[in-house]
Scaffold this active site. Structure first.
Site, PDB file in Angstrom:
ATOM      1  N   CYS A 116       0.882  -1.167   0.000  1.00  0.00           N
ATOM      2  CA  CYS A 116       0.000   0.000   0.000  1.00  0.00           C
ATOM      3  C   CYS A 116       0.918   1.215   0.000  1.00  0.00           C
ATOM      4  O   CYS A 116       1.505   1.552   1.022  1.00  0.00           O
ATOM      5  CB  CYS A 116      -0.910   0.014   1.230  1.00  0.00           C
ATOM      6  N   CYS A 119      -0.558   4.380   2.200  1.00  0.00           N
ATOM      7  CA  CYS A 119      -0.606   4.339   3.670  1.00  0.00           C
ATOM      8  C   CYS A 119      -0.154   2.954   4.115  1.00  0.00           C
ATOM      9  O   CYS A 119       1.009   2.603   3.919  1.00  0.00           O
ATOM     10  CB  CYS A 119      -1.983   4.721   4.197  1.00  0.00           C
ATOM     11  N   SER A 120      -1.026   2.171   4.691  1.00  0.00           N
ATOM     12  CA  SER A 120      -0.607   0.829   5.124  1.00  0.00           C
ATOM     13  C   SER A 120      -1.794  -0.116   5.137  1.00  0.00           C
ATOM     14  O   SER A 120      -1.939  -0.929   6.037  1.00  0.00           O
ATOM     15  CB  SER A 120       0.032   0.902   6.511  1.00  0.00           C
ATOM     16  N   CYS A 121      -2.666  -0.008   4.117  1.00  0.00           N
ATOM     17  CA  CYS A 121      -3.855  -0.866   4.044  1.00  0.00           C
ATOM     18  C   CYS A 121      -3.423  -2.336   4.083  1.00  0.00           C
ATOM     19  O   CYS A 121      -2.488  -2.736   3.397  1.00  0.00           O
ATOM     20  CB  CYS A 121      -4.613  -0.596   2.752  1.00  0.00           C
TER      21      CYS A 121
END
Lengths: 213, 105
Positions: A116, A119-121
């Site tokens: 991702c 962000c950090s999905c």
């Protein structure tokens, strides 16, 4: 001679780590304020918050591994999983919540890897909390540009004729990789197969373990 | 998924598209490295409320979410590790310009 306190070493022989006392950030203060207001207004309770944290902590890669093992042994399940990852995972009794899941199958000539960049999905309902490196700027920026180099740093060296598909989880979908079923695993039960499925193999930065490895 | 319920403006799988080359500020969900780049529709996901408005508590219209597939060469040119590799990202309809319509698969 005064007693030497060795005050930079703990009794275990390791150096003491400095306390990391820092003032609360703006968002930490905001979180506390909003939480206290929600409790004060009876919208939620501290017990409810603890229960949710426990639920979050209880989720881990074992859930995803069970889904992958089912896909390995049950072709009909695998095609449902590839068609609608959330519905198929829900079928196994897992609480997928609002997660929209896409499952990606590694084959003899295709390797999938998930990142991702924005962000950090991460598919938390299926794999638990993401590892720290998944959220690092290095992983997020390099995986779309030089996936083969990143993979080699994870110990995965793919032949040049294997196509890599990098999946950037930019919006509403979450991804899980179905790693290739390792050779020599033909006689294993679904339960034993699940033990071969690592977290990294479901992100695409690893492969499933070989049986008896 | 859910494509039958959508109207005729939905791009078919395989359609050649270009991602808009704009740099608006805020919670945008099209990563900068694909803007201005050409790819093709890998799949039509579903309409979702536009997160670029939701993030600010604004009324959010539904936008169709696609997955767009790019070749590594299109994104990185000579620096691509392998010309056959693909990078796929979720892109909302309002970021997409259609170049030509391929036959739906």
């Amino acid at each position: 001679m005064p007693h030497d306190h060795h005050d930079h070493l703990s009794p275990s022989g390791h150096p003491y780590r400095q306390d990391d006392d820092t003032p609360l950030s703006y968002w930490q203060s905001m979180e506390i304020a909003v939480r206290e207001l929600l409790v004060e207004k009876n919208i939620t309770t501290l017990e409810e918050i603890s229960t949710q944290i426990d639920k979050m902590d209880a989720r881990g890669p074992a859930l995803g591994a069970a889904v992958v093992a089912r896909a390995w042994v049950d072709p009909a399940f695998k095609s449902r999983l590839l068609k609608d990852g959330s519905a198929a995972s829900g079928e196994m009794g897992f609480d997928v919540g609002p997660m929209h899941l896409i499952a990606l199958e590694n084959t003899a000539d295709t390797h999938n890897i998930v990142v991702c960049t924005l962000c950090s999905c991460y598919p938390r309902n299926l794999l638990g909390l993401p590892p720290d490196w998944y959220k690092s700027r290095a992983y997020r920026s390099r995986t779309v540009k030089e996936p083969r180099k990143v993979l080699s740093e994870f110990g995965v060296n793919l032949p040049n004729d294997t196509q890599i598909r990098v999946h950037d989880s930019t919006a509403d979908m979450r991804y899980v990789v179905i790693p290739a079923r390792p050779s020599g695993s033909e006689d294993l039960s679904e339960e034993d197969l699940a033990k071969l499925v690592t977290r990294d193999s479901m992100i695409g930065t690893g492969l499933a373990m070989m049986p008896n490895a | 998924m859910a494509t039958q319920a959508l109207d005729n403006n939905v791009l078919p799988v395989g359609a050649k598209v270009r991602i808009r080359s704009i740099m608006p500020p805020g919670h945008v969900r099209a990563p900068a490295y694909v803007r201005g780049k050409t790819g093709d529709i890998e799949r039509v996901i579903a309409p979702f409320k536009n997160p670029e408005q939701l993030a600010y508590g604004l009324p959010a219209a539904e936008q169709i979410l696609y997955r767009v597939s790019f070749s590594a060469v299109e994104l990185w040119g000579d620096e691509a590790e392998n010309p056959e590799d693909r990078i796929e990202a979720e892109i909302y309809a309002h970021w997409i310009e259609e170049l030509e319509t391929a036959n739906a698969t």
